[in-house]
Design an enzyme around this catalytic site. Sequence first.
Site, mmCIF file in Angstrom:
data_model
loop_
_atom_site.group_PDB
_atom_site.id
_atom_site.type_symbol
_atom_site.label_atom_id
_atom_site.label_comp_id
_atom_site.label_asym_id
_atom_site.label_seq_id
_atom_site.Cartn_x
_atom_site.Cartn_y
_atom_site.Cartn_z
ATOM 1 N N GLU A 94 35.387 38.388 54.156
ATOM 2 C CA GLU A 94 35.721 37.785 52.544
ATOM 3 C C GLU A 94 36.983 38.489 52.440
ATOM 4 O O GLU A 94 37.987 37.675 51.803
ATOM 5 C CB GLU A 94 34.722 38.583 51.961
ATOM 6 N N GLN A 120 26.844 33.889 48.847
ATOM 7 C CA GLN A 120 26.734 35.250 49.161
ATOM 8 C C GLN A 120 25.942 35.919 48.140
ATOM 9 O O GLN A 120 26.333 36.041 47.205
ATOM 10 C CB GLN A 120 28.193 35.871 49.341
ATOM 11 N N GLU A 146 40.810 48.773 43.042
ATOM 12 C CA GLU A 146 40.741 50.124 43.353
ATOM 13 C C GLU A 146 39.752 50.456 44.676
ATOM 14 O O GLU A 146 40.260 51.400 45.212
ATOM 15 C CB GLU A 146 39.852 50.582 42.175
ATOM 16 N N SER A 188 26.275 41.336 45.451
ATOM 17 C CA SER A 188 26.178 42.034 44.237
ATOM 18 C C SER A 188 24.756 41.786 43.370
ATOM 19 O O SER A 188 24.384 40.795 43.347
ATOM 20 C CB SER A 188 27.378 41.467 43.244
HETATM 21 C C1 FAD Z 1 35.002 35.458 40.474
HETATM 22 C C2 FAD Z 1 34.154 36.148 41.250
HETATM 23 C C3 FAD Z 1 33.131 35.815 42.115
HETATM 24 C C4 FAD Z 1 32.367 36.350 42.794
HETATM 25 N N1 FAD Z 1 31.435 36.065 43.750
HETATM 26 C C5 FAD Z 1 30.519 37.006 44.204
HETATM 27 C C6 FAD Z 1 29.556 36.427 45.176
HETATM 28 O O1 FAD Z 1 29.694 35.311 45.559
HETATM 29 N N2 FAD Z 1 28.683 37.128 45.857
HETATM 30 C C7 FAD Z 1 28.508 38.413 45.347
HETATM 31 O O2 FAD Z 1 27.624 39.223 45.832
HETATM 32 N N3 FAD Z 1 29.374 38.982 44.702
HETATM 33 C C8 FAD Z 1 30.266 38.140 43.986
HETATM 34 N N4 FAD Z 1 31.179 38.503 43.067
HETATM 35 C C9 FAD Z 1 31.153 40.171 42.394
HETATM 36 C C10 FAD Z 1 32.091 40.947 43.101
HETATM 37 O O3 FAD Z 1 32.003 41.189 44.458
HETATM 38 C C11 FAD Z 1 32.002 42.442 42.016
HETATM 39 O O4 FAD Z 1 32.374 41.892 40.720
HETATM 40 C C12 FAD Z 1 32.919 43.552 42.653
HETATM 41 O O5 FAD Z 1 32.492 44.155 43.969
HETATM 42 C C13 FAD Z 1 32.790 44.695 41.648
HETATM 43 O O6 FAD Z 1 31.363 44.971 41.196
HETATM 44 P P1 FAD Z 1 31.123 45.260 39.556
HETATM 45 O O7 FAD Z 1 31.509 44.037 39.068
HETATM 46 O O8 FAD Z 1 29.583 45.660 39.730
HETATM 47 O O9 FAD Z 1 31.849 46.131 39.006
HETATM 48 P P2 FAD Z 1 31.664 47.901 39.115
HETATM 49 O O10 FAD Z 1 31.374 48.249 40.685
HETATM 50 O O11 FAD Z 1 30.696 48.309 38.241
HETATM 51 O O12 FAD Z 1 33.191 48.397 38.984
HETATM 52 C C14 FAD Z 1 33.410 48.713 37.559
HETATM 53 C C15 FAD Z 1 35.082 49.429 37.682
HETATM 54 O O13 FAD Z 1 34.814 50.338 38.315
HETATM 55 C C16 FAD Z 1 35.728 50.720 39.353
HETATM 56 N N5 FAD Z 1 35.164 51.389 40.658
HETATM 57 C C17 FAD Z 1 33.932 51.232 40.822
HETATM 58 N N6 FAD Z 1 33.799 52.384 41.948
HETATM 59 C C18 FAD Z 1 34.848 52.823 42.390
HETATM 60 C C19 FAD Z 1 35.284 53.737 43.043
HETATM 61 N N7 FAD Z 1 34.514 54.517 43.988
HETATM 62 N N8 FAD Z 1 36.574 54.204 42.871
HETATM 63 C C20 FAD Z 1 37.357 53.715 42.003
HETATM 64 N N9 FAD Z 1 37.126 52.709 41.131
HETATM 65 C C21 FAD Z 1 35.842 52.298 41.047
HETATM 66 C C22 FAD Z 1 36.134 49.176 39.854
HETATM 67 O O14 FAD Z 1 37.261 49.010 40.451
HETATM 68 C C23 FAD Z 1 36.019 48.337 38.459
HETATM 69 O O15 FAD Z 1 37.272 48.673 37.876
HETATM 70 C C24 FAD Z 1 32.088 37.933 42.355
HETATM 71 C C25 FAD Z 1 32.946 38.414 41.330
HETATM 72 C C26 FAD Z 1 33.974 37.530 40.645
HETATM 73 C C27 FAD Z 1 34.828 38.240 39.654
#
Ligand code: FAD
Length: 404
Positions: free
Chosen positions: A235, A117, A373, A120
Amino acid sequence: MVATHLATDEARVAELTEQLLTEHPPSSTPPEAFLGARFDLGLAWVHFAEGDGGLGLPPRLQDVVGRRLRAAKAPTGATRNPIGYGMGAPTVEAHGSEAQRRRYLRPLFTGEEVWCQLFSEPGAGSDVAGLATRAVRDGDEWVVNGQKVWTTLAHMARWGMLVARTDPEAPKHRGLTYFVIDMHQPGVEVRPLRQMTGEAEFNEVYFTDARVPDRERLGAVGEGWHVALTTLMNERVSIGSGLASRSAGPIVEAIELWREHRAGDASPEAAMLRDRLVQLWARSEVARLTNLRAAANRKVGTPGPEGSIGKLALAELNKDVYDLCMDLIGLEGTLYGSYAMVRPERAGGFENPDIRKSFLRARANSIEGGTSEVMRNILGERVLGLPGEPRGDKDLPWSQVPRN
Ligand SMILES: Cc1cc2nc3c(=O)[nH]c(=O)nc-3n(C[C@H](O)[C@H](O)[C@H](O)COP(=O)(O)OP(=O)(O)OC[C@H]3O[C@@H](n4cnc5c(N)ncnc54)[C@H](O)[C@@H]3O)c2cc1C
């Protein structure tokens, strides 16, 4: 009348399952051949259309197949291709043309072609609709440039579900298009990203003039967000709908550790641990029953925003159960075998199982598939109907949204 239909359908599914087991005994049939035969009989996903690995029946009848095949120790491709099974297949079934459904679904199900996928990005995780990877039309093809991150199993994948920006002048949700991209081409570079377990189950993926034929687009140009929602909602259900059985899952591991390490201990500390264990058992049971009820209520294969309930509950529960496991084993919890980088072929920390690894891996549960969140926001706004967060960039052209 409906009940009679269901009974007849159930009998048909049960009969086909017996036919599969008789004609292809799991003990002597190679897994890929068994899964191919299962697909051809319509037992891959009974609610999919005939010819797509289904029978056009209600999704709840899938349980009839699952229970019987588990008892017969039949092979499954879900562990090898979790993203294909959980998200790729339902997205292709909902949005794919007939040619796409014929091309992708069977090898996805047999595990010959693993999926990943590509949503991100470094600057777009929770706010995935803000993503920057560009796809520009060039005749019958699209040229893709950009970077994705956290891409689970990209190193194993043949196909990637790619959301790319095709119109930077449209507001962020409207300028996206969804593609199925060939991961085995020169313009796609996959680099490992190591987690705190030591495993690199996910990756960074760089696109440099990568190419996607237009026939591998899913849904209309500019409709990528709509297609992506199908992937995201599936998902959440695929991550959050575990725990079908009372004799499996993290809480069972915690009970075993309790028996091994603390049973018969009359100290106040042991009494407090037992209290936590019982509370977590009750929460696990509530999560299990809620998921069973949600599955029974689901009339069609594509879940709605309420799928976030199971995802949120399970993420928080897993972390609390594994916290307790570490407290149950005490100092032994510090004896993690090795943090050396391993490139696993399966996601989720299931290779070389170890309770300490499960504890470390569970930290990711409240991030992957959308953070806790964000699940709370979805439930608040889309299920409970509470006022939405202020979103100043919703109607602005994406190109004018400030970014870092
Ligand atoms: C083990 C693992 C596997 C993954 N596999 C995939 C994959 O196969 N493909 C893929 O595309 N992605 C994948 N991901 C990515 C995952 O979907 C993202 O890490 C996740 O959506 C959070 O995005 P970010 O890491 O950019 O954090 P951010 O969006 O930068 O968030 C940082 C913090 O801010 C908080 N936050 C952000 N926006 C808000 C809001 N509006 N209100 C309240 N709090 C908020 C979040 O909760 C978090 O605590 C994976 C992640 C992990 C850990």
